[in-house]
Every structure is written in C-alpha cells, then in structure tokens.
Design a protein around this motif. Structure first.
Motif, short mmCIF file in Angstrom:
data_model
loop_
_atom_site.label_atom_id
_atom_site.label_comp_id
_atom_site.label_asym_id
_atom_site.label_seq_id
_atom_site.Cartn_x
_atom_site.Cartn_y
_atom_site.Cartn_z
N SER A 135 -0.95 -5.19 -3.49
CA SER A 135 -1.22 -4.65 -5.44
C SER A 135 -1.22 -5.43 -6.26
CB SER A 135 0.74 -3.91 -5.95
OG SER A 135 1.39 -5.26 -6.22
N PRO A 136 -1.55 -4.77 -7.69
CA PRO A 136 -2.10 -6.14 -8.35
C PRO A 136 -1.10 -6.56 -8.83
CG PRO A 136 -2.43 -3.76 -9.46
CD PRO A 136 -1.57 -3.07 -8.00
N GLN A 163 2.55 2.38 -11.49
CA GLN A 163 3.02 2.21 -12.74
C GLN A 163 3.63 1.27 -13.33
OE1 GLN A 163 4.51 6.35 -12.27
NE2 GLN A 163 2.58 6.83 -12.37
N GLN A 164 4.56 1.08 -11.85
CA GLN A 164 5.57 -0.41 -12.81
C GLN A 164 5.77 -1.58 -12.62
OE1 GLN A 164 8.56 0.90 -14.01
NE2 GLN A 164 7.47 3.38 -13.79
N GLN A 165 4.46 -1.09 -12.06
CA GLN A 165 3.57 -3.04 -11.35
C GLN A 165 4.88 -4.05 -10.77
OE1 GLN A 165 3.37 -5.20 -15.96
NE2 GLN A 165 2.65 -3.70 -17.08
N ILE A 166 5.54 -3.39 -9.67
CA ILE A 166 5.93 -4.05 -8.62
C ILE A 166 5.07 -4.84 -8.37
CG2 ILE A 166 7.27 -3.48 -6.68
CD1 ILE A 166 8.58 -0.71 -8.35
N ALA A 167 5.47 -6.14 -7.58
CA ALA A 167 4.83 -7.03 -6.00
C ALA A 167 4.86 -6.71 -4.94
CB ALA A 167 5.51 -8.04 -7.42
N ALA A 168 3.94 -5.51 -4.74
CA ALA A 168 3.94 -5.56 -2.82
C ALA A 168 2.78 -5.43 -1.98
CB ALA A 168 4.70 -3.85 -3.21
N TYR A 169 3.59 -5.47 -1.13
CA TYR A 169 2.55 -6.31 -0.14
C TYR A 169 2.95 -4.77 1.24
CZ TYR A 169 -0.04 -8.66 3.29
OH TYR A 169 -0.94 -8.93 4.45
N PHE A 170 1.44 -3.69 1.34
CA PHE A 170 2.30 -2.82 2.46
C PHE A 170 0.92 -3.51 3.47
CE2 PHE A 170 2.30 1.26 -1.00
CZ PHE A 170 3.31 -0.07 -1.24
N LEU A 171 1.89 -2.78 4.36
CA LEU A 171 1.05 -2.84 6.45
C LEU A 171 0.66 -1.24 7.04
CD1 LEU A 171 2.79 -5.77 7.88
CD2 LEU A 171 -0.15 -5.51 6.84
N ILE A 172 -0.27 -0.47 6.39
CA ILE A 172 -0.52 0.51 6.97
C ILE A 172 -0.71 0.85 8.17
CG2 ILE A 172 -0.70 2.64 5.85
CD1 ILE A 172 -1.26 1.49 3.29
N HIS A 173 -0.42 1.43 8.77
CA HIS A 173 -0.91 1.93 10.51
C HIS A 173 -2.16 2.39 10.29
CE1 HIS A 173 2.44 0.33 13.01
NE2 HIS A 173 3.51 1.31 11.82
N GLU A 174 -2.54 2.06 10.79
CA GLU A 174 -4.20 2.98 11.08
C GLU A 174 -4.94 3.52 12.77
OE1 GLU A 174 -6.61 4.17 9.09
OE2 GLU A 174 -5.34 3.69 7.10
N GLN A 175 -5.44 3.89 13.55
CA GLN A 175 -5.67 4.10 14.54
C GLN A 175 -6.23 2.44 15.01
OE1 GLN A 175 -8.33 7.55 14.80
NE2 GLN A 175 -7.24 8.48 14.70
N GLN A 176 -7.11 2.40 14.32
CA GLN A 176 -7.56 0.88 14.56
C GLN A 176 -6.71 -0.21 14.46
OE1 GLN A 176 -9.83 1.21 16.89
NE2 GLN A 176 -10.05 3.52 16.87
N GLY A 177 -5.63 -0.04 14.96
CA GLY A 177 -5.39 -1.61 13.56
C GLY A 177 -4.32 -1.05 12.49
N THR A 178 -4.24 -2.40 11.36
CA THR A 178 -3.35 -2.28 10.15
C THR A 178 -4.08 -2.21 9.13
OG1 THR A 178 -1.17 -3.39 11.42
CG2 THR A 178 -1.79 -3.40 9.26
N GLU A 179 -4.52 -1.05 7.71
CA GLU A 179 -4.40 -1.65 6.78
C GLU A 179 -3.23 -2.46 5.76
OE1 GLU A 179 -5.97 1.33 2.75
OE2 GLU A 179 -5.99 2.14 5.06
N VAL A 180 -4.42 -2.82 4.38
CA VAL A 180 -3.51 -4.29 4.14
C VAL A 180 -3.27 -3.20 2.43
CG1 VAL A 180 -3.07 -6.11 3.09
CG2 VAL A 180 -3.66 -6.16 5.89
#
Length: 340
Positions: free
Chosen positions: A329-330, A309-326
């Motif tokens: 943001s646009p 919504q705010q056009q923020i440049a962000a990079y997330f690392l998200i915990h998953e059972q088998q590793g990390t999801e990335v």
C-alpha cells in the motif's frame, strides 16, 4: 486465548545469515495467552532491575489473560458470555478499551472484523471442538449467523459496562488481545525510560529505536508455503507496531474444496479469495492486529480499496498460479522510505 495465524515472523537480527553480527542484547521472555512473549533491548536505565522488570511484565500479561481469556471460566469475557439477559455487565477499563477499538474497526470494515464470530468458527471446525464429519448445511450457517453480529453488542465507558441485545451473543478478543498486550508492555518500557526495544507476543510486535549496533530492527516475513518455512522479504523497521495474519496453513480440504480457518462474519463461511497473508503497520499493535484479521477476511480486492481509502500501511502476499504476487500500500511504501 491463542489465535493460530499460519504465519511466521523471523527476527532476522538473531537468525538470518545476513544479520550475524553479534551484539549484546537483553532478552526477557515467558508464556501468556497460550503462546509466548519476549522483550529484546540492549540496555536498561539505572535503577531498573531486569529480574524485577520481567516479573512486572509477566504480571501485566497475567492480568490481561484473567480479564479477556475465553479459556478461563471466571474471566470477565467468559462471565459476560454466559449472561443471557440484556442487563449492563460491569467490566474493567482495560476490557472496555479493547472492545471500543474492536467495535470501531467493525464499523470501519463493514463487519469484516467481528469479535462475535466465534460460533461460526466452531461450526466450521476451527474452534475447540472437533470438526464434524459433514460440512455445515445452509440452515446451520443461518442458525449460527443469527447469534453473530457486533451490532448486538453495546459498550458504556463510564462506568465501563457491556450489554447484549442478542441473548446468545458471545465475544472473543483473541484477534486483538495479543496486540493490546504488546502495546501494554511497550508502554511499560517507555515509562521506565527504555527507548530501544522489540516487544513480541505470539508474533505480534512493537518496535522502537534501534538495535545495539545502531541499525534499525529488521523483520523477515515468510513465504506463504504450506509446509516449508522460507523468508520472503526483510524490512528495516522502527517506531511502529506490526501484525500479520495468514490462512495458508490452518485449513482442511473436503470434496476437493479448501476451507480456511478465516471465517467471514458477514457470509458465515470460510473466505475464498487469493489473499495468502497480510502484514499491517500501525503505531498501536492492537489496531494492526485487528486490521490484519479484517483484511484477510476482505481479500485482495476489497482490502486494497480499504487500505488506500484509510491510508493503512499494509503488505499483501497474493496467491498466483506461478507463485506469489505482492501488493504494497502507499502508506506502507511511505513508512519504509522514511525508515531507509
């Protein structure tokens, strides 16, 4: 004034095997805010002495610390925190600037970023005091929540002053002050004619121009591992501020439940979502610093909504059972495409 991020930024042009080409670089560094600072650049304009420059930069950082540190009992912030009346309290223009940004981002994030969250951080055992033997009760959480809330803080810009509508309100600028310090040092370099630099305070960065070899500065982000330090990815970056916040190292486990040092100022409790770390790019490092904290509070779902919504440049690392999801943001994708 140190905030433990649980994240490690690697300046890969110095440390990574893939970036071992040696270039001449001027390196200035020192200590501030309970952590370290550094400036890396490959040249100085004529007439700028590196020894004198380092002294001037250190003096600027010392000044910020004297204004905003909660560890200095005579700082502006400490003296304001001791005040229990609703009278206006005079502050510097620098402190007013940081608090103005903080209040704006509190509103933008619906309270996920809140510089008055300190009592809750202490309650859950992540402050200066030792953690209690028992977890906080609902009653204790409610008691501390009553002391928290950016809505209880009022700012006047001219003349600069603060006042509180909750007598026990205390503020702590550690989630934004390092980013502000980075911006201050970067602006000092620009005023002296320096076009190519990397400024870092406690892991928060601002970057401009290029390295000595003509390539973009390269920053490596760490995998969200509790014990080891391994690189997750490397970005070429220029002309931006960068801040990262994470929760995968500073935590404790009680009765099989993990309690993070990141406290939600709205619920009064440690966050309980899958987001491991957030990296934010913004021209102002202070804004990136505060937004990284807010997004860690919001979590992967609410955080994704906000950055889009705010056009923020962000990079997330998200915990998953088998590793990390990335999640990227646009706005972050667009920035990297422009650098490359």
């Amino acid at each position: 004034m140190r905030r433990q991020l649980g994240i490690f930024l690697v300046f890969c042009w110095l440390l990574l095997p893939a970036c071992q080409k040696q270039v001449e670089t001027l390196h200035l560094d020192g200590a501030t805010m309970g952590t370290t600072w550094s400036v890396k650049l490959h040249s100085l304009p004529d007439g700028v002495d590196p020894v004198q420059l380092k002294s001037q930069l250190q003096s600027q950082l010392d000044s910020i610390n004297r204004l905003m540190s909660t560890y200095d009992p005579e700082s502006e912030i400490s003296r304001f925190n001791r005040q229990t009346s609703g009278d206006w309290f005079a502050i510097s223009t620098e402190t007013a600037e940081v608090i103005s940004l903080s209040l704006h981002l509190s509103q933008l994030t619906a309270g996920a970023f809140d510089i008055s969250v300190g009592p809750l951080v202490e309650l859950w055992g992540f402050g200066a005091s030792e953690r209690g033997e028992q977890l906080p009760t609902n009653e204790q959480v409610a008691e501390q929540l009553a002391k928290v809330g950016y809505q209880h803080l009022q700012l006047r810009r001219a003349p600069a002053a603060l006042r509180k509508t909750q007598p026990l309100l205390r503020i702590d600028l550690s989630a934004v002050a390092k980013g502000y310090a980075v911006d201050l040092l970067a602006e000092s370099l620009v005023e002296r004619g320096v076009d190519n630099y990397l400024v870092e305070v406690g892991g928060e960065l601002r970057i401009a121009g290029q390295r000595s070899d003509g390539t973009a500065w390269k920053i490596a982000l760490e995998k969200p591992l509790e014990e080891a330090r391994e690189v997750k990815t490397i970005f070429p970056l220029t002309d931006t501020g960068l801040a990262t916040s994470g929760n995968y190292r500073n935590f404790y486990i009680e009765n099989g439940q993990r309690y993070s040092h990141t406290i939600d100022p709205v619920s009064g409790r440690p966050i309980r979502h899958r987001l491991a770390s957030v990296t934010v790019l913004d021209p102002a490092c202070a804004r990136a610093d505060a937004l990284a904290t807010a997004l860690m509070v919001l979590g992967e779902e609410k955080g994704q909504i906000l950055v889009e919504q705010q056009q923020i440049a962000a990079y997330f690392l998200i915990h998953e059972q088998q590793g990390t999801e990335v999640y990227v943001s646009p706005a972050f994708q667009k920035f990297l495409a422009e650098v490359n």
